[in-house]
Design a protein around this motif. Structure first.
Motif, PDB file in Angstrom:
ATOM      1  N   VAL A   1       5.903   0.697  -1.439  1.00  0.00           N
ATOM      2  CA  VAL A   1       5.084   1.023  -2.719  1.00  0.00           C
ATOM      3  C   VAL A   1       5.593   0.003  -3.287  1.00  0.00           C
ATOM      4  O   VAL A   1       5.347  -1.268  -4.196  1.00  0.00           O
ATOM      5  CB  VAL A   1       5.389   1.957  -3.488  1.00  0.00           C
TER       6      VAL A   1
ATOM      7  N   CYS B   1       4.403  -4.114  -2.548  1.00  0.00           N
ATOM      8  CA  CYS B   1       2.948  -4.833  -3.143  1.00  0.00           C
ATOM      9  C   CYS B   1       2.985  -4.170  -4.829  1.00  0.00           C
ATOM     10  O   CYS B   1       2.580  -5.299  -4.553  1.00  0.00           O
ATOM     11  CB  CYS B   1       2.606  -3.221  -2.528  1.00  0.00           C
ATOM     12  N   LEU B   2       3.805  -3.860  -5.496  1.00  0.00           N
ATOM     13  CA  LEU B   2       3.071  -3.865  -6.366  1.00  0.00           C
ATOM     14  C   LEU B   2       4.173  -5.000  -7.395  1.00  0.00           C
ATOM     15  O   LEU B   2       3.800  -5.891  -8.009  1.00  0.00           O
ATOM     16  CB  LEU B   2       4.463  -2.364  -7.386  1.00  0.00           C
TER      17      LEU B   2
ATOM     18  N   ALA C   1      -0.078  -2.677 -14.244  1.00  0.00           N
ATOM     19  CA  ALA C   1      -0.864  -1.406 -13.143  1.00  0.00           C
ATOM     20  C   ALA C   1      -1.823  -0.161 -13.935  1.00  0.00           C
ATOM     21  O   ALA C   1      -0.870   0.721 -14.221  1.00  0.00           O
ATOM     22  CB  ALA C   1       0.422  -1.389 -12.030  1.00  0.00           C
TER      23      ALA C   1
ATOM     24  N   VAL D   1      -2.792   3.100 -13.737  1.00  0.00           N
ATOM     25  CA  VAL D   1      -2.091   4.662 -12.761  1.00  0.00           C
ATOM     26  C   VAL D   1      -3.200   5.996 -13.856  1.00  0.00           C
ATOM     27  O   VAL D   1      -2.781   5.704 -14.657  1.00  0.00           O
ATOM     28  CB  VAL D   1      -1.464   5.130 -12.256  1.00  0.00           C
TER      29      VAL D   1
ATOM     30  N   LEU E   1      -3.934  -4.682 -11.375  1.00  0.00           N
ATOM     31  CA  LEU E   1      -4.143  -3.941 -10.509  1.00  0.00           C
ATOM     32  C   LEU E   1      -4.772  -2.431 -10.425  1.00  0.00           C
ATOM     33  O   LEU E   1      -3.861  -1.797 -11.963  1.00  0.00           O
ATOM     34  CB  LEU E   1      -2.420  -3.896  -9.307  1.00  0.00           C
TER      35      LEU E   1
ATOM     36  N   LEU F   1      -4.391   1.647  -9.336  1.00  0.00           N
ATOM     37  CA  LEU F   1      -3.005   2.078  -8.391  1.00  0.00           C
ATOM     38  C   LEU F   1      -3.341   3.781  -8.295  1.00  0.00           C
ATOM     39  O   LEU F   1      -3.509   4.290  -9.078  1.00  0.00           O
ATOM     40  CB  LEU F   1      -1.655   2.184  -8.574  1.00  0.00           C
TER      41      LEU F   1
ATOM     42  N   VAL G   1      -3.183   7.167  -6.570  1.00  0.00           N
ATOM     43  CA  VAL G   1      -1.296   7.522  -5.725  1.00  0.00           C
ATOM     44  C   VAL G   1      -1.564   9.693  -4.915  1.00  0.00           C
ATOM     45  O   VAL G   1      -2.359   9.831  -6.470  1.00  0.00           O
ATOM     46  CB  VAL G   1      -0.339   8.069  -6.598  1.00  0.00           C
TER      47      VAL G   1
ATOM     48  N   MET H   1      -4.874  -0.057  -4.909  1.00  0.00           N
ATOM     49  CA  MET H   1      -4.248  -0.171  -3.197  1.00  0.00           C
ATOM     50  C   MET H   1      -3.823   1.553  -4.084  1.00  0.00           C
ATOM     51  O   MET H   1      -4.486   1.615  -4.765  1.00  0.00           O
ATOM     52  CB  MET H   1      -3.130   0.074  -4.890  1.00  0.00           C
ATOM     53  N   GLU H   2      -3.860   2.051  -2.646  1.00  0.00           N
ATOM     54  CA  GLU H   2      -4.047   3.831  -2.370  1.00  0.00           C
ATOM     55  C   GLU H   2      -2.556   3.949  -2.198  1.00  0.00           C
ATOM     56  O   GLU H   2      -1.989   3.355  -0.694  1.00  0.00           O
ATOM     57  CB  GLU H   2      -4.610   4.108  -1.670  1.00  0.00           C
ATOM     58  N   ASP H   3      -1.031   4.546  -3.152  1.00  0.00           N
ATOM     59  CA  ASP H   3      -0.467   5.446  -1.524  1.00  0.00           C
ATOM     60  C   ASP H   3      -0.758   6.577  -1.775  1.00  0.00           C
ATOM     61  O   ASP H   3      -0.497   8.031  -1.814  1.00  0.00           O
ATOM     62  CB  ASP H   3       0.446   4.906  -2.623  1.00  0.00           C
TER      63      ASP H   3
END
Length: 473
Positions: free
Chosen positions: A163, A166-167, A176, A178, A227, A229, A231, A262-264
């Motif tokens: 993580v 990537c960030l 970013a 979220v 980005l 994100l 999660v 992006m997916e965590d």
């Protein structure tokens, strides 16, 4: 400190370090013990005895301080000094992916490959076809891509590192976005907002704790948005009046504004656990198929491999991530790569993988199989009068921050020994060699046979028999 006559006599009786040292020259079993260890062990033993004389003289006698007795104590100290701090133990807690106990057990194929690779030179960063320097991640990239369906892949030392990397690559100095409901904290006070701050990404929170809509993301997009994100809240769940944006919707929004998504996934899995009557957990393949640009997940949780942070996704973004200087600081070693490659190789056969990877086997095995192990233990201990054992229907946990609401039916042994409290019994089992870790529930010491391996049942039987024999003496 005023010492009485007895204390003074006992202190004078303490042997000298060099005298005990000389005695060990006639001990053939201790010839290989380094002199430094021997000397330290003797000094520590004599110091402990001296402290006992000063603080608890009633516990020390002249017999305790004879050379023969002291030598026996020194031998115990040497054994403690020479033993490894990290040691195998038996997990009877029922928590399959137990972070404190080392998370996933490795498949035998992974163990064998570690042994092979770690004892010899290897092509870790050497391209055998070209005869020149190669790329460390090449050994696992192809198979990760085949399993996940992604264009490119790599691995670092854990998912927190994945993580972070990537960030730092995609959102340093940029916004970013979220959802507030996804600003998770995992073990060790590792928080998503803190990671973002370290990378220089600017956190842009949207929605509320329990409800976030697509319009919240779209309204938050600005010129410096780098980005979006998502999660996966794998270690907790919000229920009731909730709303969240699907990954597919977020990907479409990202494509519209040319912003990477992006997916965590946190735990991350290649297996659909709903097939085994468990709560549905999103798979890596599903995330990739949804068109997400980057997916990060762990190697040592639901994947059942070694500690690693896996990154899969679009090649254009993976190429940038691989060039980030942080990759060198976060890279995994040859033993982890060996274990990871062997583990991933088992996923080539989806039907057999749940039987060959221990974590998957423990999570999906039948209740009757667990009951067989519990009954085997129960029958072996029936002849001992001072021990009471009941087989109970209780629940196991997935652990490791995975599937927090999932309780898996299991068979457990509730154990009571006459004149030993549950807490004292737990301590005795924990101090056994190897340590046996259980849990206390309803004032009983509990062993859950989901996480106990067949080969460990005899070890547990011996441990209890040792305790009973000592009580009878």
């Amino acid at each position: 400190m005023n010492l009485d006559i007895k204390q003074q006599q006992l202190l004078r009786t303490l042997p000298r370090v060099d005298n005990i040292f000389e005695k060990f020259k006639n001990e053939p079993d201790y010839e290989e013990i380094p002199n430094s260890v021997l000397t330290d062990s003797i000094r520590k033993t004599i110091e402990i005895l001296r402290e006992s004389v000063l603080t608890n003289p009633g516990a020390v006698t002249e017999h305790t301080l004879t050379e023969t007795s002291v030598i026996q104590l020194v031998k115990k100290q040497i054994k403690a000094e020479m033993s490894y701090n990290l040691k195998p133990l038996i997990n009877g807690t029922g928590v399959v992916v137990h972070t404190n106990l080392g998370r996933s057990l490795l498949a035998q194929q992974a163990i064998d490959n570690i042994s092979c690779i770690s004892g010899l030179y290897s092509n870790l960063e050497f391209n055998l076809n070209l005869g020149k320097r190669g790329i460390r991640y090449s050994s696992i990239e192809d198979i990760l891509c085949k399993i996940s369906g992604a264009e490119a892949a790599m691995a670092v030392n854990n998912n927190a590192a994945a993580v972070l990397l990537c960030l730092d690559t995609l959102a340093a100095g940029k916004q970013a976005i979220v959802s507030r409901g996804e600003l998770v904290e995992i073990g060790g006070s590792f928080r998503i907002p803190d990671v973002m701050a370290k990378t220089g990404a600017i956190l842009k929170e949207v929605g509320t704790t329990n409800r976030t809509h697509l319009r919240d993301y779209e309204n938050a997009i600005e010129a410096d948005t780098g980005l979006m994100l998502k999660v996966h809240t794998s270690n907790y769940s919000i229920v009731g009046f909730t709303a969240s944006v699907s990954l597919k919707e977020l990907v479409e929004l990202g494509g519209k504004h040319k912003i990477p998504v992006m997916e965590d996934l946190g735990s991350g899995t290649f297996i659909d656990f709903s097939k085994y009557k468990m709560i549905k957990e999103p798979t890596v393949q599903e995330s990739v198929a949804a068109g997400v640009d980057i997916v990060t997940f762990s190697g040592d949780k639901l994947l059942g491999g070694p500690q690693a942070g896996l990154i899969v996704g679009k090649k254009e973004y993976l190429d940038k991530i691989k060039k980030n200087p942080l990759t060198r600081a976060l890279r995994i070693d040859k033993m982890t790569l060996a274990a990871l490659e062997a583990t991933l190789g088992l996923y080539r056969d989806p039907e057999k993988v749940v039987q060959t990877i221990p974590t998957l086997k423990m999570l999906t095995c039948s209740l009757s199989y667990i009951e067989q192990k519990a009954v085997q233990f129960f029958k072996s201990m029936q002849s001992h009068k001072k021990i009471s054992i009941k087989i109970l229907d209780l629940s196991s946990k997935v652990g490791g921050g995975s599937l927090p609401l999932q309780e898996i039916p299991s068979k457990c042994a509730a154990i009571e020994i006459e004149n030993i409290s549950p807490n004292a019994l737990e301590k005795l089992m924990r101090e056994h060699n190897p340590p046996i870790i259980g849990r206390i529930e309803n004032n009983c010491f509990i062993l859950d046979f989901r996480t106990i391996q067949e080969c460990e049942i005899l070890v547990i039987e011996i441990a209890f028999k040792d305790i009973l024999e000592r009580r009878e003496q």
